[in-house]
Scaffold this motif. Structure first.
Motif, mmCIF file in Angstrom:
data_model
loop_
_atom_site.group_PDB
_atom_site.id
_atom_site.type_symbol
_atom_site.label_atom_id
_atom_site.label_comp_id
_atom_site.label_asym_id
_atom_site.label_seq_id
_atom_site.Cartn_x
_atom_site.Cartn_y
_atom_site.Cartn_z
ATOM 1 N N HIS A 251 0.699 -0.721 -0.010
ATOM 2 C CA HIS A 251 0.144 0.326 -0.169
ATOM 3 C C HIS A 251 0.817 1.277 0.006
ATOM 4 O O HIS A 251 0.643 2.313 -0.346
ATOM 5 C CB HIS A 251 -0.521 0.099 1.321
ATOM 6 C CG HIS A 251 -2.057 0.980 0.897
ATOM 7 N ND1 HIS A 251 -1.580 2.891 1.938
ATOM 8 C CD2 HIS A 251 -3.057 1.004 0.480
ATOM 9 C CE1 HIS A 251 -2.486 3.171 1.285
ATOM 10 N NE2 HIS A 251 -3.886 2.434 1.256
ATOM 11 N N ALA A 252 2.010 1.438 0.834
ATOM 12 C CA ALA A 252 3.245 2.800 1.039
ATOM 13 C C ALA A 252 3.615 2.603 -0.806
ATOM 14 O O ALA A 252 4.165 3.810 -0.719
ATOM 15 C CB ALA A 252 3.709 2.772 2.749
ATOM 16 N N LYS A 255 1.523 3.014 -3.474
ATOM 17 C CA LYS A 255 0.179 4.047 -3.161
ATOM 18 C C LYS A 255 0.218 4.980 -4.587
ATOM 19 O O LYS A 255 -0.435 5.628 -4.778
ATOM 20 C CB LYS A 255 0.774 5.092 -2.027
ATOM 21 C CG LYS A 255 1.952 5.797 -2.205
ATOM 22 C CD LYS A 255 1.835 6.511 -0.818
ATOM 23 C CE LYS A 255 3.669 7.467 -0.726
ATOM 24 N NZ LYS A 255 3.524 7.643 0.963
ATOM 25 N N SER A 259 -4.196 1.499 -7.261
ATOM 26 C CA SER A 259 -5.839 1.393 -5.943
ATOM 27 C C SER A 259 -6.225 0.511 -5.497
ATOM 28 O O SER A 259 -5.780 -0.107 -5.373
ATOM 29 C CB SER A 259 -6.683 2.653 -7.244
ATOM 30 O OG SER A 259 -7.164 1.203 -7.992
ATOM 31 N N ASP A 260 -6.782 0.887 -4.388
ATOM 32 C CA ASP A 260 -7.654 0.206 -2.940
ATOM 33 C C ASP A 260 -8.353 -0.658 -3.885
ATOM 34 O O ASP A 260 -8.331 -1.983 -3.541
ATOM 35 C CB ASP A 260 -8.259 0.828 -2.337
ATOM 36 C CG ASP A 260 -7.236 2.236 -1.379
ATOM 37 O OD1 ASP A 260 -5.745 1.210 -1.343
ATOM 38 O OD2 ASP A 260 -7.496 2.462 -0.277
ATOM 39 N N ARG A 300 -4.606 9.236 -8.783
ATOM 40 C CA ARG A 300 -3.154 8.327 -7.620
ATOM 41 C C ARG A 300 -2.013 9.168 -8.663
ATOM 42 O O ARG A 300 -1.080 9.421 -7.459
ATOM 43 C CB ARG A 300 -2.987 7.656 -8.391
ATOM 44 C CG ARG A 300 -4.321 5.899 -7.297
ATOM 45 C CD ARG A 300 -3.549 5.078 -7.516
ATOM 46 N NE ARG A 300 -3.445 4.229 -9.045
ATOM 47 C CZ ARG A 300 -3.676 4.310 -9.729
ATOM 48 N NH1 ARG A 300 -4.858 4.355 -9.492
ATOM 49 N NH2 ARG A 300 -3.121 3.527 -10.658
#
Length: 301
Positions: A251-252, A255, A259-260, A300
């Motif tokens: 996630h980090a 980023k 995307s989520d 993003r």
């Protein structure tokens, strides 16, 4: 092969005589360590499954130890040598030690990282060819990945590399040495360690141990199933980003890339680290990222 068909392979005295005769001394710049043991080069050729029907590319032939062992099988080959005096001397060595093989041998004075199907067309008509090489330690990984990218018909390779490089090339997820080379190589096929090589078979003897890595390329069906719609560029970009900050969660680290929603659709937990993902996981993530609307990607970035 009958014993009387075997040529004379190079031993330590031969190597030193050829080097002295040609005014060649091994250089650190080109990572030159010449093999002086006939048993070792025959073992490499055997592990590579080279036969008279094989078309071989050799990178960094040096003074010709492995070259002669390849030619001994009846194979046809092209050697890529970066060092001009070494490339110039090699045909004379073949003519002296294995004169019947001169018509099956070509040497090209070029940096392997600049080789393409356009400037080395020798393999363009092959359905598949193999790379057999004692690779310079400092550029082994880039050479392998560059050739696999440029030559889609490079079907297999058997390379001798520094033991640490071999471990990385064949590493699997979760292993602490699993990294960018491991996962990128897995995009193209399957690599495995097939043996260790001692330091005493080289002149000069290196201060590290060596190992053999065997690689077999995915079939087109296997490649398509693995990619699942992902392209190599996006997949490799995610790999670089994930391993560029390998202590961070996906996630980090990703980023600005993923995307989520893409993590969710790919079924990958964003709290994992890159070193736990297989190449198939990265490809799935890349496919979902590429499938997103451009507006989401721009947001993003």
């Amino acid at each position: 092969m009958d014993a009387d068909q075997h040529g004379h392979l190079l031993g330590a005295a031969d190597i030193r005589r050829i080097a002295a005769d040609a005014g060649i001394s091994p250089t650190k710049k080109f990572g030159q360590n010449f093999v002086i043991d006939p048993g070792t080069v025959r073992r490499i050729v055997r592990e590579a499954d080279v036969t008279a029907d094989t078309h071989v590319m050799e990178v960094g032939p040096g003074l010709g130890s492995l070259t002669l062992a390849i030619l001994e099988t009846g194979a046809t080959m092209t050697a890529i040598e970066i060092d001009p005096p070494v490339a110039e001397r090699l045909p004379r060595t073949i003519a002296e030690f294995m004169p019947d093989a001169t018509d099956r041998f070509t040497v090209i004075n070029r940096d392997a990282l600049t080789v393409t199907p356009e400037n080395v067309p020798d393999f363009n008509n092959d359905q598949s060819f193999t790379l057999v090489a004692n690779l310079p330690y400092n550029v082994a990984t880039p050479i392998i990945l560059t050739l696999l990218e440029r030559f889609t018909n490079l079907g297999s390779f058997l390379v001798m590399v520094q033991k640490e490089v071999a471990d990385r090339l064949a590493a699997t997820p979760g292993n602490k040495i699993y990294g960018t080379p491991s996962v990128k190589l897995a995009w193209y096929g399957t690599a495995r360690r097939v043996g260790n090589i001692g330091r005493n078979v080289f002149w000069p003897a290196p201060n590290v141990d060596s190992a053999l890595v065997r690689f077999d390329r995915h079939t087109s069906e296997e490649q398509a199933a693995l990619a699942g719609g992902a392209d190599r560029e996006t997949t490799f970009r995610l790999i670089d980003a994930a391993f560029g900050q390998r202590r961070k969660t996906l996630h980090a680290a990703l980023k600005h890339e993923v995307s989520d929603d893409a993590f969710a659709r790919a079924g990958i937990d964003p709290t994992r680290r890159g070193e736990t993902l297989t190449i198939a996981d990265f490809a799935r993530l890349a496919a979902e990222t590429d499938a997103e609307p451009e507006a989401d990607a721009e947001a993003r970035a």
